[in-house]
Scaffold this active site. Structure first.
Site, mmCIF file in Angstrom:
data_model
loop_
_atom_site.group_PDB
_atom_site.id
_atom_site.type_symbol
_atom_site.label_atom_id
_atom_site.label_comp_id
_atom_site.label_asym_id
_atom_site.label_seq_id
_atom_site.Cartn_x
_atom_site.Cartn_y
_atom_site.Cartn_z
ATOM 1 N N HIS A 127 22.792 19.005 64.289
ATOM 2 C CA HIS A 127 21.891 18.685 62.892
ATOM 3 C C HIS A 127 22.652 19.172 61.828
ATOM 4 C CE1 HIS A 127 18.648 18.774 60.431
ATOM 5 N NE2 HIS A 127 17.862 18.087 60.914
ATOM 6 N N ASP A 202 20.657 27.095 67.714
ATOM 7 C CA ASP A 202 19.551 26.339 67.054
ATOM 8 C C ASP A 202 18.652 25.883 68.172
ATOM 9 O OD1 ASP A 202 18.298 24.254 65.971
ATOM 10 O OD2 ASP A 202 19.828 23.373 64.807
ATOM 11 N N GLN A 205 14.583 22.393 68.735
ATOM 12 C CA GLN A 205 14.450 21.214 69.655
ATOM 13 C C GLN A 205 13.923 21.869 71.025
ATOM 14 O OE1 GLN A 205 13.171 18.592 68.743
ATOM 15 N NE2 GLN A 205 14.347 18.375 66.936
ATOM 16 N N LYS A 228 7.543 22.251 64.664
ATOM 17 C CA LYS A 228 7.950 21.467 65.775
ATOM 18 C C LYS A 228 7.417 21.781 66.968
ATOM 19 C CE LYS A 228 12.520 20.478 63.849
ATOM 20 N NZ LYS A 228 12.239 19.125 63.381
ATOM 21 N N CYS A 367 19.795 13.136 60.341
ATOM 22 C CA CYS A 367 20.194 14.451 59.882
ATOM 23 C C CYS A 367 21.478 14.791 60.835
ATOM 24 C CB CYS A 367 19.480 15.573 59.791
ATOM 25 S SG CYS A 367 18.123 15.251 58.656
HETATM 26 C C1 PLP Z 1 18.314 20.523 66.166
HETATM 27 C C2 PLP Z 1 17.709 20.740 65.070
HETATM 28 N N1 PLP Z 1 17.905 21.765 64.235
HETATM 29 C C3 PLP Z 1 17.657 21.776 62.996
HETATM 30 C C4 PLP Z 1 16.409 21.149 62.565
HETATM 31 C C5 PLP Z 1 15.980 21.401 61.263
HETATM 32 O O1 PLP Z 1 14.781 22.063 61.350
HETATM 33 P P1 PLP Z 1 14.049 22.312 59.926
HETATM 34 O O2 PLP Z 1 13.829 21.068 59.222
HETATM 35 O O3 PLP Z 1 12.785 22.590 60.550
HETATM 36 O O4 PLP Z 1 14.766 23.302 59.321
HETATM 37 C C6 PLP Z 1 15.936 20.118 63.332
HETATM 38 C C7 PLP Z 1 15.062 19.244 62.672
HETATM 39 O O5 PLP Z 1 14.971 18.050 63.122
HETATM 40 C C8 PLP Z 1 16.636 19.682 64.414
HETATM 41 O O6 PLP Z 1 16.485 18.690 65.208
#
Ligand code: PLP
Length: 410
Positions: A127, A202, A205, A228, A367
């Protein structure tokens, strides 16, 4: 409510007020859980209760309300620590979300410990929030940034690791938000530690979908986004090993994060407060705690199994849709999400037609532009389930896909 034998999603749906709303006169089928999840009444009530009964700034007052608020905020931290099996609550820093947690590490760790010529390893499937911060570190520190490639089946090409000599930092998604791939994080962490590198996972998910044990993984940093995993927006968490958090300098400065401020200089507070400058989102912490409670009552293994059941069911049915291509590994090795395209139909058109039937899915690059470029795509449609989705929801989604074909392939 304990889910003894799996998750009864139809029963759970009653706990989520928004899921009982009609959308364009139809029952809402919410399949955009990768972007954000919905809130059960217990979470909504916890937020309202906090605002009605305990609203006062934390760590600052000696009066009753402030002490109550502080107590609740720190209890929420304790709950997150237990949820991730961190050794101690001080290893949990509250952030706005995963994005802020990763930026914190990229800045506070990167600034002090990444040196010119060091190598940072990411993947092609990240992401943007686990991608761009490391590009900034690369630029600022004149470091090398390399990416583990994605194989055609949507898994990581781990052979690439054998080509790397010196490795200093590794930042990898636990679960891909597009391909659904559950990455072999244990293997990656072991390899990185043998090289003397630190690892950030990260967990945006993964956190609300499977058991995460940071001690067992021996991971150095782990991130969560509350929104999430049933919590309200505006709160997330960074786990960091104590010795690392202690060695890092602050990310942002101001109130709360100081020990002593003098005209000649300032000293920092202890962890985790050193990284929580300004008034934190204590109201949302009440919701975060209630969300964790809800997930734990269901059991993380039952939640994972439910995701598996949904993705198997969905992918089997999607195979029967004309002109549809799915991206990523087979259902067995992925989370409950699937990105797909339909021949000669723009993903936004797919999402718009599904919306007419009350089905909410996402379309776009999610993203993850480098990942889309890797597969020669500009955009995909993506459906993602959670605990409250049932096979009937998937059926409604499949009916929507058939309607798309009817409209575009007359
Ligand atoms: C794998 C992953 N990392 C990071 C993020 C960013 O999350 P946030 O917008 O809650 O900071 C997302 C958001 O969809 C994601 O799917």
């Amino acid at each position: 409510m304990k889910a003894a034998a799996g998750i009864n999603s139809k029963q759970l749906k009653k706990d989520f007020p928004i899921l009982n709303e009609k959308i364009r006169g139809k029952d809402l089928v919410y399949l955009d859980n990768t972007a954000t999840s919905q809130l059960p009444k217990s979470v909504i009530n916890a937020v309202v209760e906090y605002q009605q009964k305990y609203n006062a700034n934390v760590h600052r007052g000696v009066y009753y309300l402030s002490e109550e608020s502080t107590f609740r905020y720190e209890n929420a931290r304790e709950a997150v620590a237990k949820f991730l099996n961190a050794k101690e609550a001080e290893e949990i820093v509250f952030t706005r979300n995963t994005t802020e947690a990763i930026n914190l590490v990229a800045y506070a760790y990167g600034e002090k410990f990444i040196q010119e010529g060091d190598t940072i390893v990411c993947t092609e499937m990240e992401h943007h929030s686990n991608f761009v911060p490391w590009q900034i570190v690369q630029l600022r520190k004149k470091a090398n940034l390399v990416f583990i490639p994605i194989l055609d089946d949507g898994t990581l090409d781990l052979d690439f690791l054998n080509t790397l000599d010196k490795v200093d930092f590794v930042a990898v998604a636990h679960v891909s938000n597009v391909l659904g791939t559950i990455n072999p994080v244990r293997e990656i962490i072991e390899w990185a530690h043998q090289k003397g590198a630190k690892v950030l996972l990260d967990g945006a998910q993964a956190g609300g979908h499977m058991t995460v044990d940071v001690q067992e993984l021996d991971v150095d940093f782990y991130t969560l986004s509350g929104h999430k995993m049933l919590a309200p927006t505006g709160i997330g968490a960074l786990y960091g090993k104590r010795e690392l958090l202690e060695a890092m300098d602050p990310y942002q400065t101001g109130g709360e994060m100081i020990s002593e401020v003098d005209m000649k200089g300032t000293t920092w507070n202890e962890i985790p407060f050193k990284f929580e400058a300004g008034t934190p989102n204590f109201t949302a912490s009440g919701g975060f705690m209630a969300a964790i409670e809800y997930l734990k009552n269901l059991g993380m293994e039952a939640i994972f199994e439910h995701d598996q059941e949904m993705i198997h069911y969905a992918m089997d049915k999607m195979k029967e849709i004309d002109g549809l291509t799915m991206y990523g590994p087979p259902a067995d090795s992925r989370a409950g999400l699937v990105a797909f395209t339909m021949e000669n139909i723009h993903p936004h058109d797919i999402a718009a037609i599904l919306d007419r039937g009350g089905v909410a899915i996402r379309a776009g690059h999610h993203c993850a532009q480098p990942l889309h470029k890797r597969f020669d795509l500009i955009a995909t449609a993506r459906a993602s389930s959670y605990i409250y989705n049932s096979t009937e929801d998937i059926d409604q989604f499949i009916e929507g896909l058939k309607a798309v074909n009817k409209i575009f392939r007359k």
